[in-house]
Design a protein around this motif. Structure first.
Motif, short mmCIF file in Angstrom:
data_model
loop_
_atom_site.label_atom_id
_atom_site.label_comp_id
_atom_site.label_asym_id
_atom_site.label_seq_id
_atom_site.Cartn_x
_atom_site.Cartn_y
_atom_site.Cartn_z
N ASP A 1 101.67 6.07 51.78
CA ASP A 1 101.21 4.80 51.21
C ASP A 1 100.90 4.97 49.72
O ASP A 1 101.18 4.07 48.91
CB ASP A 1 99.96 4.31 51.96
N TYR A 2 100.32 6.10 49.38
CA TYR A 2 100.03 6.40 47.97
C TYR A 2 101.32 6.48 47.16
O TYR A 2 101.43 5.90 46.06
CB TYR A 2 99.25 7.70 47.90
N LEU A 3 102.33 7.16 47.70
CA LEU A 3 103.61 7.25 47.00
C LEU A 3 104.27 5.88 46.84
O LEU A 3 104.89 5.58 45.81
CB LEU A 3 104.57 8.19 47.74
N LYS A 4 104.12 5.04 47.86
CA LYS A 4 104.71 3.71 47.79
C LYS A 4 104.10 2.89 46.66
O LYS A 4 104.81 2.15 45.97
CB LYS A 4 104.52 3.00 49.14
N GLN A 5 102.81 3.03 46.46
CA GLN A 5 102.16 2.32 45.36
C GLN A 5 102.66 2.81 44.01
O GLN A 5 102.84 2.02 43.08
CB GLN A 5 100.64 2.51 45.44
N LEU A 6 102.93 4.10 43.91
CA LEU A 6 103.44 4.65 42.66
C LEU A 6 104.91 4.29 42.43
O LEU A 6 105.35 4.16 41.29
CB LEU A 6 103.29 6.18 42.65
N ASP B 1 109.32 10.61 44.17
CA ASP B 1 108.97 11.12 45.49
C ASP B 1 109.07 10.02 46.56
O ASP B 1 109.51 10.28 47.69
CB ASP B 1 107.55 11.69 45.48
N TRP B 2 108.67 8.82 46.20
CA TRP B 2 108.81 7.71 47.15
C TRP B 2 110.28 7.39 47.41
O TRP B 2 110.68 7.12 48.54
CB TRP B 2 108.07 6.48 46.65
N GLN B 3 111.09 7.44 46.36
CA GLN B 3 112.52 7.19 46.54
C GLN B 3 113.15 8.22 47.47
O GLN B 3 114.07 7.92 48.23
CB GLN B 3 113.23 7.20 45.18
N LYS B 4 112.62 9.43 47.42
CA LYS B 4 113.15 10.50 48.26
C LYS B 4 112.65 10.40 49.71
O LYS B 4 113.41 10.61 50.66
CB LYS B 4 112.74 11.86 47.68
N LEU B 5 111.39 10.03 49.88
CA LEU B 5 110.78 10.07 51.21
C LEU B 5 110.63 8.71 51.87
O LEU B 5 110.50 8.63 53.09
CB LEU B 5 109.39 10.73 51.11
N GLY B 6 110.61 7.65 51.10
CA GLY B 6 110.38 6.31 51.65
C GLY B 6 111.60 5.76 52.37
O GLY B 6 112.62 6.42 52.53
N GLY B 7 111.46 4.52 52.82
CA GLY B 7 112.55 3.87 53.54
C GLY B 7 112.75 4.39 54.94
O GLY B 7 113.85 4.29 55.50
#
Length: 279
Positions: A240-245, A249-255
């Protein structure tokens, strides 16, 4: 290899993910075709090997690496001794009420059986038979210091025939293992790490899994992955923290996709278990 894969580990193991096996099998079948030819599956924190075993059964042409992080293979090698000890303890206390604490005299009888046993003693299986639900110990002395309960398994253990067939078994740090495979696109990481500030693995690792360990793990994680966590871990908060940023890292781990179940430590304690995955 067994014709029908195991749905639970042959010997007790805390957090073996048997409640996720149906969903795990569905995700594997939906995302990897051709019996896994050309694929590598790395069970990074191998635990009981249940995930690796099922992955190999579903993907017979894939290379499946089982990192025996907790010495589970040694326990399987002595399953006959474990069954023999179970029979002796069960025979001594089967007349006593189930799920109830043993008297001091009955406890001493059980301790005497354990101390006189002439084979391998799997302290983790014995703890599962005699301690309150979810209680873990590392040594027999630690076991003896606890209140005993009559929860000895009633059914016999069977040989774990075919359980490790076809697996590449290793025992190494997750850091070196993941680093070796992280740049291979057709390598699937299975990730079920210890929770932050708990012992690494259920049994053998004395060092705590701290924040730096967690962050290093996340730096090595990339799709495709299947990651297990719960409300007792920090993973979902971290994501959730990465998603806010909305950073790299979110592009790598999200979705990711998410499967959630309600898990129970015992009749009084429950928590949310998660399986997230991205291919």
């Amino acid at each position: 290899m067994t014709k029908i894969p195991y749905s639970k580990a042959p010997l007790s193991f805390i957090g073996q993910k048997r409640n996720f096996i149906k969903a795990f099998r569905h995700v594997i079948n939906a995302n990897i075709i051709g019996d896994g030819e050309g694929w590598t599956v790395v069970d990074v924190f191998g635990g009981s090997g249940l995930l690796a075993h099922n992955a190999k059964h579903l993907l017979p042409k894939a290379t499946v690496v089982y990192n025996d992080f907790d010495g589970y293979v040694d326990r399987l090698n002595y399953i006959e001794d474990t069954e023999r000890l179970r029979q002796q303890i069960y025979s001594a206390i089967e007349h006593l009420p189930r799920q109830k604490a043993l008297s001091q005299n009955d406890k001493e009888v059980v301790i005497g059986i354990i101390k006189s046993f002439d084979g391998f003693i799997d302290v983790h299986s014995v703890a599962n038979w005699l301690l309150f639900s979810g209680k873990q110990v590392r040594t027999l002395d630690e076991l003896y210091s606890n209140t005993f309960y009559n929860t000895v398994r009633r059914s016999p253990y069977e040989q774990a025939t075919g359980y490790l067939d076809g697996l590449v078994v290793t025992t190494e740090s997750y850091t070196t293992l993941m680093a070796r495979y992280k740049d291979q696109p057709k390598t699937l990481f299975l990730l079920d790490p210890p929770y932050l500030y708990t012992g690494q693995g259920a049994y053998n690792q004395e060092k705590y899994f701290a924040m730096v360990d967690f962050l290093y793990l996340m730096s090595l994680t990339r799709p495709p992955y299947i990651f297990f966590s719960s409300t007792k871990s920090e993973l979902m908060d971290y994501l959730d923290y990465l998603k806010q940023l909305n950073n790299d890292d979110w592009q790598k781990l999200g979705g990711f996709e998410r499967v959630t179940i309600q898990a129970h430590v015992n009749h009084e304690r429950a928590y949310e278990d998660n399986m997230i995955y991205r291919f």
